[in-house]
Scaffold this motif. Structure first.
Motif, mmCIF file in Angstrom:
data_model
loop_
_atom_site.group_PDB
_atom_site.id
_atom_site.type_symbol
_atom_site.label_atom_id
_atom_site.label_comp_id
_atom_site.label_asym_id
_atom_site.label_seq_id
_atom_site.Cartn_x
_atom_site.Cartn_y
_atom_site.Cartn_z
ATOM 1 N N UNK A 1 0.799 -1.236 0.000
ATOM 2 C CA UNK A 1 0.000 0.000 0.000
ATOM 3 C C UNK A 1 0.825 1.275 0.000
ATOM 4 N N UNK A 2 2.128 1.159 0.173
ATOM 5 C CA UNK A 2 3.008 2.331 0.112
ATOM 6 C C UNK A 2 3.622 2.522 -1.280
ATOM 7 N N UNK A 3 3.323 1.615 -2.222
ATOM 8 C CA UNK A 3 4.036 1.609 -3.500
ATOM 9 C C UNK A 3 3.839 2.888 -4.310
ATOM 10 N N UNK A 4 2.662 3.530 -4.160
ATOM 11 C CA UNK A 4 2.419 4.735 -4.955
ATOM 12 C C UNK A 4 2.507 6.012 -4.120
ATOM 13 N N UNK A 5 3.164 5.932 -2.963
ATOM 14 C CA UNK A 5 3.407 7.126 -2.140
ATOM 15 C C UNK A 5 4.883 7.506 -2.306
ATOM 16 N N UNK A 6 5.172 8.663 -2.861
ATOM 17 C CA UNK A 6 6.580 9.042 -3.058
ATOM 18 C C UNK A 6 7.252 9.461 -1.756
ATOM 19 N N UNK A 7 8.568 9.389 -1.739
ATOM 20 C CA UNK A 7 9.324 9.869 -0.582
ATOM 21 C C UNK A 7 9.064 11.359 -0.393
ATOM 22 N N UNK A 8 9.043 11.798 0.841
ATOM 23 C CA UNK A 8 8.782 13.208 1.143
ATOM 24 C C UNK A 8 10.027 14.044 0.895
ATOM 25 N N UNK A 9 9.844 15.327 0.641
ATOM 26 C CA UNK A 9 11.005 16.209 0.553
ATOM 27 C C UNK A 9 11.619 16.400 1.939
ATOM 28 N N UNK A 10 12.891 16.780 2.022
ATOM 29 C CA UNK A 10 13.496 17.046 3.335
ATOM 30 C C UNK A 10 12.687 18.104 4.085
ATOM 31 N N UNK A 11 12.607 17.945 5.391
ATOM 32 C CA UNK A 11 11.831 18.872 6.202
ATOM 33 C C UNK A 11 10.736 18.134 6.957
ATOM 34 N N UNK A 12 9.799 18.886 7.515
ATOM 35 C CA UNK A 12 8.786 18.285 8.370
ATOM 36 C C UNK A 12 7.562 17.790 7.614
ATOM 37 N N UNK A 13 7.346 18.272 6.386
ATOM 38 C CA UNK A 13 6.155 17.866 5.641
ATOM 39 C C UNK A 13 6.305 16.435 5.139
ATOM 40 N N UNK A 14 5.243 15.630 5.329
ATOM 41 C CA UNK A 14 5.250 14.245 4.876
ATOM 42 C C UNK A 14 4.274 14.059 3.728
ATOM 43 N N UNK A 15 4.686 13.291 2.723
ATOM 44 C CA UNK A 15 3.745 12.820 1.717
ATOM 45 C C UNK A 15 2.931 11.694 2.355
ATOM 46 N N UNK A 16 1.634 11.951 2.564
ATOM 47 C CA UNK A 16 0.809 11.007 3.303
ATOM 48 C C UNK A 16 -0.546 10.845 2.628
ATOM 49 N N UNK A 17 -1.159 9.676 2.845
ATOM 50 C CA UNK A 17 -2.485 9.397 2.308
ATOM 51 C C UNK A 17 -3.356 8.804 3.408
ATOM 52 N N UNK A 18 -4.559 9.335 3.517
ATOM 53 C CA UNK A 18 -5.508 8.844 4.509
ATOM 54 C C UNK A 18 -5.904 7.413 4.178
ATOM 55 N N UNK A 19 -5.943 6.565 5.216
ATOM 56 C CA UNK A 19 -6.421 5.192 5.063
ATOM 57 C C UNK A 19 -7.937 5.222 5.222
ATOM 58 N N UNK A 20 -8.647 5.062 4.121
ATOM 59 C CA UNK A 20 -10.107 5.234 4.146
ATOM 60 C C UNK A 20 -10.782 4.304 5.140
ATOM 61 N N UNK A 21 -10.263 3.077 5.290
ATOM 62 C CA UNK A 21 -10.884 2.092 6.182
ATOM 63 C C UNK A 21 -10.788 2.487 7.650
ATOM 64 N N UNK A 22 -9.969 3.478 7.966
ATOM 65 C CA UNK A 22 -9.780 3.849 9.372
ATOM 66 C C UNK A 22 -10.849 4.805 9.876
#
Length: 332
Positions: A8-29
């Motif tokens: 499930x992480x395969x289509x999430x790119x690495x985040x740029x340096x810093x505090x911001x994260x590339x993130x996706x909400x888990x709909x089932x949660x």
């Protein structure tokens, strides 16, 4: 064969340096906010966003290959609970681990329970990944522990405070008395409603006097029931009730309580088949004339004495509700 990845992480790119994260909400949660993300190193992360107060006093495990963390997000003062995978070679087991967290948290009835569920699953996997499991507690030990925790939550805490109740709980340490308070010791016994009208005293020290302390024998009566009955208790339920109370009223006592549970042999991953209803409790004041065996009663032996104490034989020491409440409140 499908070309779609099971990661499930395969289509999430690495985040740029810093505090911001590339993130996706888990709909089932939903309704809780769990996200999958990657940091700037490409490491897989699962995190739960929650109100800050919901994590007061939690204790997190240390798991090899994982970073388990609780922090506060500066931009909005939200709490963040996260698990980060340090080595991508373990991605498959990390996916199973985090799917388990998502499924458990999604079923939580409120936010505090959601946070506790997240933390509880990390402890479960901590135990599994360590290898080896504690033996499951016997029905007799389960009943005794339920009785002690019921006493902690419903008798000692309302009178003396939850912090004092947790710190005074000694039963998990195999101490002579189940509760040692500043001026009062309490020995708890739990019995089935259909059992013979007696309790088992397991050593000559259990009912021995303690200098400067009053001593109570508290006898709980439980009956067997079904899990859907109102008021039904198994060990997980009473542990959850105490944990919720601690989170709300005495978060600083959480670490001590969890350590005591560990000492008592409780395991969040075990299934406990004993389900009971609390029917009543009776308090007896242990004082001069009380029928008991204490150290020195047999100068030439034996030692480590266990014996049955018929309740009819101690009826003269039964306390009224008023006298019991006064003694518990320190007025006795």
């Amino acid at each position: 064969m499908s070309g779609k990845s099971d990661d499930p992480w395969s289509d999430i790119p690495a985040s740029p340096p810093g505090q911001h994260l590339n993130a996706r909400l888990v709909a089932e949660s939903r309704p809780w906010e769990i996200f999958r993300a990657r940091d700037h190193l490409g490491r897989r992360i699962l995190f739960l966003v929650h109100s800050r107060v919901a994590t007061s006093g939690i204790t997190l495990p240390k798991i090899a290959g994982l970073e388990v963390e609780a922090r506060v997000r500066s931009e909005d003062d939200k709490g963040i609970l996260s698990v980060t995978l340090e080595n991508a070679d373990d991605a498959d087991i990390f996916t199973r681990f985090t799917d388990d967290i998502v499924e458990t948290v999604a079923a939580a009835r409120d936010e505090v329970t959601a946070v506790q569920s997240f933390v509880g699953r990390t402890w479960k996997w901590h135990a599994l990944l360590k290898g080896g499991r504690k033996p499951t507690l016997s029905r007799e030990v389960q009943l005794g522990l339920i009785g002690e925790l019921w006493t902690l939550l419903n008798i000692v805490a309302p009178s003396r405070g939850l912090d004092t109740a947790v710190m005074g709980w000694r039963g998990s340490q195999r101490a002579p008395k189940d509760f040692e308070l500043p001026d009062l010791c309490i020995e708890c016994k739990a019995r089935g409603a259909a059992s013979r009208n007696k309790v088992r005293i397991t050593s000559e020290h259990q009912l021995d006097d303690v200098s400067g302390h009053q001593l109570l024998l508290l006898v709980h009566t439980f009956s067997s029931t079904g899990e859907k009955d109102v008021g039904a208790l198994d060990l997980h339920e009473i542990v959850g009730q105490v944990r919720s109370a601690i989170t709300s009223d005495a978060p600083h006592a959480s670490k001590s309580f969890e350590a005591a549970l560990e000492d008592a042999g409780h395991d969040d991953t075990h299934e406990y088949e004993l389900i009971v209803l609390h029917r009543a409790f009776d308090a007896y004041q242990v004082r001069d004339g009380f029928p008991r065996i204490v150290p020195g009663a047999f100068p030439d032996g034996p030692v480590e004495v266990a014996y049955d104490l018929p309740l009819v034989d101690i009826s003269a020491f039964h306390m009224s509700e008023r006298d019991f409440n006064d003694l518990l409140a320190g007025k006795g």
